[in-house]
Write an enzyme that holds these catalytic residues in place. Structure first.
Site, PDB file in Angstrom:
ATOM      1  N   GLY A   1       0.285   1.755 -15.741  1.00 55.55           N
ATOM      2  CA  GLY A   1       1.341   2.521 -15.301  1.00 55.55           C
ATOM      3  C   GLY A   1       2.402   1.323 -14.503  1.00 55.55           C
TER       4      GLY A   1
ATOM      5  N   TYR B   1       2.584   4.146   2.317  1.00 51.79           N
ATOM      6  CA  TYR B   1       1.554   3.350   2.057  1.00 51.79           C
ATOM      7  C   TYR B   1       1.811   2.249   2.745  1.00 51.79           C
ATOM      8  CZ  TYR B   1       1.271   5.931  -2.390  1.00 51.79           C
ATOM      9  OH  TYR B   1       1.357   6.876  -3.175  1.00 51.79           O
TER      10      TYR B   1
ATOM     11  N   CYS C   1      15.202  12.300   9.439  1.00 55.08           N
ATOM     12  CA  CYS C   1      15.248  12.458  10.846  1.00 55.08           C
ATOM     13  C   CYS C   1      13.786  12.368  11.045  1.00 55.08           C
ATOM     14  CB  CYS C   1      15.446  13.637  11.392  1.00 55.08           C
ATOM     15  SG  CYS C   1      17.004  14.201  11.192  1.00 55.08           S
TER      16      CYS C   1
HETATM   17  N1  LLP Z   1      -5.301   5.948 -14.762  1.00 50.96           N
HETATM   18  C1  LLP Z   1      -5.639   7.069 -14.055  1.00 50.96           C
HETATM   19  C2  LLP Z   1      -6.760   7.774 -13.980  1.00 50.96           C
HETATM   20  C3  LLP Z   1      -4.786   6.891 -12.600  1.00 50.96           C
HETATM   21  O1  LLP Z   1      -5.314   7.932 -11.519  1.00 50.96           O
HETATM   22  C4  LLP Z   1      -3.742   5.947 -12.419  1.00 50.96           C
HETATM   23  C5  LLP Z   1      -3.133   5.915 -11.196  1.00 50.96           C
HETATM   24  C6  LLP Z   1      -3.655   5.076 -13.368  1.00 50.96           C
HETATM   25  C7  LLP Z   1      -4.112   5.218 -14.607  1.00 50.96           C
HETATM   26  C8  LLP Z   1      -2.432   4.145 -13.457  1.00 50.96           C
HETATM   27  O2  LLP Z   1      -2.536   3.042 -12.330  1.00 50.96           O
HETATM   28  P1  LLP Z   1      -1.508   1.920 -12.339  1.00 50.96           P
HETATM   29  O3  LLP Z   1      -1.669   0.908 -13.654  1.00 50.96           O
HETATM   30  O4  LLP Z   1      -0.186   2.431 -12.261  1.00 50.96           O
HETATM   31  O5  LLP Z   1      -2.013   1.088 -11.071  1.00 50.96           O
HETATM   32  N2  LLP Z   1       1.598   6.474  -5.690  1.00 50.96           N
HETATM   33  C9  LLP Z   1       0.761   5.102  -5.642  1.00 50.96           C
HETATM   34  C10 LLP Z   1      -0.060   4.777  -6.555  1.00 50.96           C
HETATM   35  C11 LLP Z   1      -0.871   5.923  -7.170  1.00 50.96           C
HETATM   36  C12 LLP Z   1      -1.559   5.498  -8.478  1.00 50.96           C
HETATM   37  C13 LLP Z   1      -2.408   6.827  -9.097  1.00 50.96           C
HETATM   38  N3  LLP Z   1      -3.275   6.636 -10.104  1.00 50.96           N
HETATM   39  C14 LLP Z   1       1.800   4.162  -5.108  1.00 50.96           C
HETATM   40  O6  LLP Z   1       3.012   4.263  -5.157  1.00 50.96           O
HETATM   41  O7  LLP Z   1       1.148   2.831  -5.032  1.00 50.96           O
END
Ligand code: LLP
Length: 434
Positions: free
Chosen positions: A277, A318, A346
């Protein structure tokens, strides 16, 4: 690498001058670069192009349909976690045969929708979910292709809130129960066991935790096969980190990541599924915001900008670091000042960065909050009654608004006054009817 660079002293998104764009669109807004999105997907695909691999872009990172369409054109499938994401992926042109469905709490309606669509794989995260899926599939005279998401008990991830692969986390089935559950699932008439799935966390900037988890997974595949299960796919999830600033640790290149995976997976003879992602969209987006006021406190200089934590939650949630640049480049050597860059919300937590060196800034200047293409726009809210901010796509010299900013009136239109608070004559919308 991305396509946000200074040209003639002004930050551009590809060929588009971001000062001009800000005047047209109004601030704050997200801006994505199409060339960067394509480039990142190509780099990732190329790393796996000598093996059988499905690159299932993780929609949750950035779910704008235009962004998904670009990645679909580059051959991406999708990893979805809700019926809404499934619909977005389909609307953007991703074939159902390239979609995997993850998540600990898929509802019965979502399972039914995904079965009707004919998706490639359900990543099942619990025994009750398995039972529900089996029943729904049987009621439709179908068989649901599944992998279990197995929890490998490996610690990884840039922050405890985005680490998912430890025993105490809510994700996946316990490692210790996996053989029993695979054998149960293999005997179910509505279930077609296809593979094993893991995902250990996000913003992981070294190979070691991936390697530890993948090795465990490979051993499990061998054990399950010896137990008589047919395992033809391994889904290794997402999680590869990106560099968030000049001083950040450089995460491994997708080629290094892929080589490590291929080395471990080679003897298994399986199809690989990857769910990147952040690595695809993170550096393809910036958040453009205008300084409302520069304010001198007793101890600090504050740049109060028109974006808030409702527009970009990552720093507040985070403690995430995002580099902040002036849109109008200052001459080299111009004196820098330390600023706390904060939003108008706020809450004390509405702070993007503490003590950040920037050239002298004035009211009305523009800043770019970098690397906000992933988990930026998707995590926005209307807190403090602030309308969701627009998303803009640039491509060469072209630009288009790909999510429009609602007006305050649009927001108010979604709300209703019950008849007993009104004049008593209206008919109230009934729950579930509207
Ligand atoms: N697959 C699953 C099952 C996941 O839960 C996630 C991300 C991905 C793939 C993709 O992961 P990536 O390649 O993007 O690291 N909101 C948080 C990140 C949450 C990730 C949730 N799951 C942030 O802003 O850092």
């Amino acid at each position: 690498m991305h396509h946000f660079v200074y040209k003639d002293g002004v930050l551009h998104g590809e060929e588009v001058n971001l000062e001009v764009l800000a005047a047209e669109v109004g601030t704050p807004f997200y801006c994505y670069s199409e060339a960067t999105l394509r480039r990142h997907l190509r780099i990732f695909r190329k790393a796996f192009d000598d093996v059988d691999a499905l690159i299932a872009y993780s929609i949750k990172a950035n779910s704008n349909v235009a962004v998904i369409k670009i990645l679909a054109e580059e051959g991406a499938g999708a990893d979805v976690v809700s019926g809404g994401e499934l619909k977005r992926a389909r609307a953007a042109g991703i074939p159902a045969a390239k979609i995997v469905f993850s998540g600990v709490g898929k509802t019965h309606q979502e399972l039914a929708l995904a079965l009707d669509e004919g998706i490639y794989q359900f990543n099942v995260e619990s025994e009750p979910e398995l039972d529900a899926l089996n029943e729904i599939a049987l009621s439709k005279a179908m068989r649901a292709p599944i992998a279990f998401r197995v929890n490998p008990d490996v610690k990884a991830g840039g922050h405890e809130k985005i680490s998912t692969g430890k025993r105490e986390d809510k994700f996946g089935i316990p490692w210790t129960r996996s053989r029993d559950l695979y054998s149960r699932a293999s005997s179910m008439k509505g279930i077609d066991v296809k593979g094993v799935d893991i995902h250990i966390g996000s913003q992981i900037s070294e190979l070691a935790p991936f390697e530890a988890a993948f090795k465990k997974t490979a051993e499990l595949v061998t054990t399950l096969r010896a137990d008589g299960c047919v395992i033809e796919r391994v889904d290794l999830g997402g999680g590869l980190g990106i560099p968030y600033g000049p001083n950040a640790i450089d995460p491994p290149h997708p080629d290094e990541y892929a080589n490590m995976i291929k080395r471990i997976a080679a003897p298994l003879n399986v199809q690989l599924i990857l769910e990147p992602g952040r690595m695809i969209v993170g550096n393809a987006g910036v958040l453009i915001s205008r300084v409302i006021y520069m304010k001198d406190g007793d101890e600090k200089r504050f740049l109060i900008i028109d974006a808030g934590m409702n527009d970009l939650l990552r720093p507040a949630l985070y403690d995430a670091y995002h580099d902040i640049l002036p849109v109008s480049e200052r001459t080299v050597g111009s004196a820098c000042q330390d600023y706390d860059v904060v939003g108008p919300i706020c809450e004390t937590g509405d702070r993007f960065v503490r003590t950040h060196a920037l050239p002298e800034m004035n009211n009305g200047d523009l800043v770019a909050i970098m690397s906000t293409g992933a988990y930026g726009a998707v995590q926005t809210s209307e807190y403090n009654s602030r309308p969701l901010i627009p998303e803009v796509l640039v491509s060469g010299a072209l630009r288009a608004i790909i999510r429009v900013r609602p007006t305050i009136d649009d927001m108010l239109m979604r709300e209703r006054m019950p008849s007993w608070l009104n004049d008593g004559r209206g008919v109230d919308p009934q729950p579930g009817r509207e």
